[in-house]
Design an enzyme around this catalytic site. Sequence first.
Site, PDB file in Angstrom:
ATOM      1  N   ARG A  69       0.838  -1.219   0.000  1.00  0.00           N
ATOM      2  CA  ARG A  69       0.000   0.000   0.000  1.00  0.00           C
ATOM      3  C   ARG A  69       0.866   1.260   0.000  1.00  0.00           C
ATOM      4  NH1 ARG A  69      -1.951   0.501   6.250  1.00  0.00           N
ATOM      5  NH2 ARG A  69      -0.402  -0.891   7.113  1.00  0.00           N
ATOM      6  N   SER A 128      -4.666   4.524   5.988  1.00  0.00           N
ATOM      7  CA  SER A 128      -4.520   3.111   5.624  1.00  0.00           C
ATOM      8  C   SER A 128      -4.091   2.945   4.174  1.00  0.00           C
ATOM      9  CB  SER A 128      -5.840   2.375   5.835  1.00  0.00           C
ATOM     10  OG  SER A 128      -6.189   2.376   7.199  1.00  0.00           O
ATOM     11  N   GLU A 131     -18.878   4.398  -0.066  1.00  0.00           N
ATOM     12  CA  GLU A 131     -18.124   3.878  -1.199  1.00  0.00           C
ATOM     13  C   GLU A 131     -18.927   3.893  -2.501  1.00  0.00           C
ATOM     14  OE1 GLU A 131     -18.558   2.277   1.704  1.00  0.00           O
ATOM     15  OE2 GLU A 131     -16.595   2.400   2.640  1.00  0.00           O
ATOM     16  N   PHE A 158     -14.394  -3.237   0.252  1.00  0.00           N
ATOM     17  CA  PHE A 158     -15.331  -2.131  -0.024  1.00  0.00           C
ATOM     18  C   PHE A 158     -15.112  -1.538  -1.418  1.00  0.00           C
ATOM     19  CE2 PHE A 158     -14.153  -1.645   4.650  1.00  0.00           C
ATOM     20  CZ  PHE A 158     -14.984  -2.681   5.020  1.00  0.00           C
ATOM     21  N   HIS A 182      -5.483  -3.861   1.580  1.00  0.00           N
ATOM     22  CA  HIS A 182      -5.887  -4.833   2.598  1.00  0.00           C
ATOM     23  C   HIS A 182      -6.594  -6.039   1.996  1.00  0.00           C
ATOM     24  CE1 HIS A 182      -4.766  -1.393   4.932  1.00  0.00           C
ATOM     25  NE2 HIS A 182      -5.123  -1.909   6.081  1.00  0.00           N
ATOM     26  N   ARG A 225      -1.705  -5.049   3.061  1.00  0.00           N
ATOM     27  CA  ARG A 225      -1.382  -4.365   4.301  1.00  0.00           C
ATOM     28  C   ARG A 225      -0.016  -4.702   4.900  1.00  0.00           C
ATOM     29  NH1 ARG A 225      -2.554  -5.553   9.954  1.00  0.00           N
ATOM     30  NH2 ARG A 225      -2.763  -3.618  11.102  1.00  0.00           N
TER      31      ARG A 225
END
Lengths: 283, 322
Positions: free
Chosen positions: B18, B45, B66, B91, B117, B175
């Site tokens: 990420r 994140s 979203e 999502f 993630h 992640r």
Amino acid sequence: MEKLSTEQLKKTASQVRRDILRMVHEVQSGHPGASLGCTEFFVALYFNQLNHNNDFKIEGKGEDLFFLSNGHISPVWYSVLARSGYFDTAELKTFRKINSRLQGHPATEEGLPGIRIASGSLGQGLSVAIGAAQAKKIDGDEGVVYALMGDGEQQEGQIWEAAMYAPHHKVDNLIATIDFNGQQIDGPTNVVMNLNDLKAKWEAFGWEVIDTLKGNDMESVLAGLEYARTLLGKGKPVLNLLHTEMGYGVDFMVGTHKWHGIAPSDEQLENALGQLEETLGDY
Amino acid sequence: MEKTLDTKFTYTEKSDTRSGFGDGLLEAGRKNPNVVGLCADLIGSLKMGAFQKEFPERFFQVGIAEANMMGLAAGMSINGKIPFTGTFANFSTGRVYDQIRQSIAYSEKNVKICASHAGLTLGEDGATHQILEDLGMMKMLPNMTVINPCDYNQTKAATMAIAEHHGPVYLRFGRPKWPIFTPSDQKFEIGKAWKMIEGTDVTIFATGHLVWEAVVAEAKLREEGISAEVINIHTIKPLDTEAILQSVAKTGCCVTAEEHQYNGGLGDSVAQTLVRNNPAPQEFVGVDDSFGESGTPTDLLEKYGLNADNIVKAAKKAIGRK
């Protein structure tokens, strides 16, 4: 494009209604009810309000843009696009048939001029319009973005995500209209899923809300759209509650959800066309 | 244990993929003023903070919404903007499948759906967030390009490459801190498989985090006298079928390795390619029709059979079926 007078707009609306009925009748499929109910809005928008170019470019830089969220009322949009010169009116007879650019619900894949995104699955068009409006702001493009939604569509959650977003980001180059006809497929909206006080809801989300009480009266629709434009640029998006009657213009179709998605028979078509003057020549 | 192995690729540091995305987005934003960013309350994140700071007028906080984000991105793309959406892979796909389908894929919008993630290595948050179906959902959509890079450097290169590619893209990353074993100056070619290690007995087609596991597996197999070819399939769609067929024509069998369900993943795509052209034994390393659970990435990869040892076993099995 040249702006038509109110009288010319009314004549155009009559022809657009004939187009809608003939398209849906020919293929025995489509959605005449809300198409007829929104005819004044579409005609006033495309032939008077919208700063647009029928030499279509999808980017629409410097132009006003229109997005249809309730894509099932494609007949009225296709008729108005053709009558505006985006494509030949003869193509209207291909509506919903195989190998046509006039898909049941609007799409870009077949390259129909005037369409910038697919719609039909409900609740998505307002988000798209807000995105397009913000992209214009980044570019310093002063074009206005318009969106039309259904009232039944207000039951979709995404609408309220978008409703929350636009005022937060001060998207004040946007005029969203709700076709407030009080009907949806299974019946009146207050029976299927009551929208309650839609005006108070949108105001509470931070929109500048106006009512166009006579959504099938050309003068009122035009006045509403003109007034909406004066409210732009003041930090808030504008919502136009357009009170219409489903099926307006044909006595046996008006005010009922029953003509949401069915086509008239030969006899019904003849009866309906008898109520609508052929002003610009049938396609 | 890995470090004592004579792997053909090595690493001196680890980072999360990420961060490769975040740094790649910043570079893409500097190169192209049309690049815009949207994020659904996960700026930290997704590592989108640097882009937000440098280009505040081109960054949009969407909140936890979203579906709206996908529509906004589609709308922004119309006048030539190149929107990058950021949220977790779950999502970014299942939650918003219909929005992606209608407003982005069918409408051929130049939107980059950037999904962090992904997979089991999300770790402790557990199955609600560990999506293992996203590659399948995205590759089924016509017009969609699907990319799953393997480390920080490849993710950064991929992020910059998709900014220059016109059309909808799903970019999947993760992640955990993971070995950085590919070069920082690599050229990322969408749709072009990368033969990382030559071999003759079996081909390992790997994607995402499991490319590193495949590199480790190759060293282990080599110790046992087995010559494995390792091919990095960073682009799931369009799939480099030519590279797959050429390799299997030589080795005669293969293993596919991915942090995803068997159903719908890279393994499916490779199997389809082989069945249509040159059927050969294939073993699958992936998740067998189950959800994940909480745990460390390492423990999860072991429990669900997704590590180098499982690739070694699968390779031997595939060779045995020749």
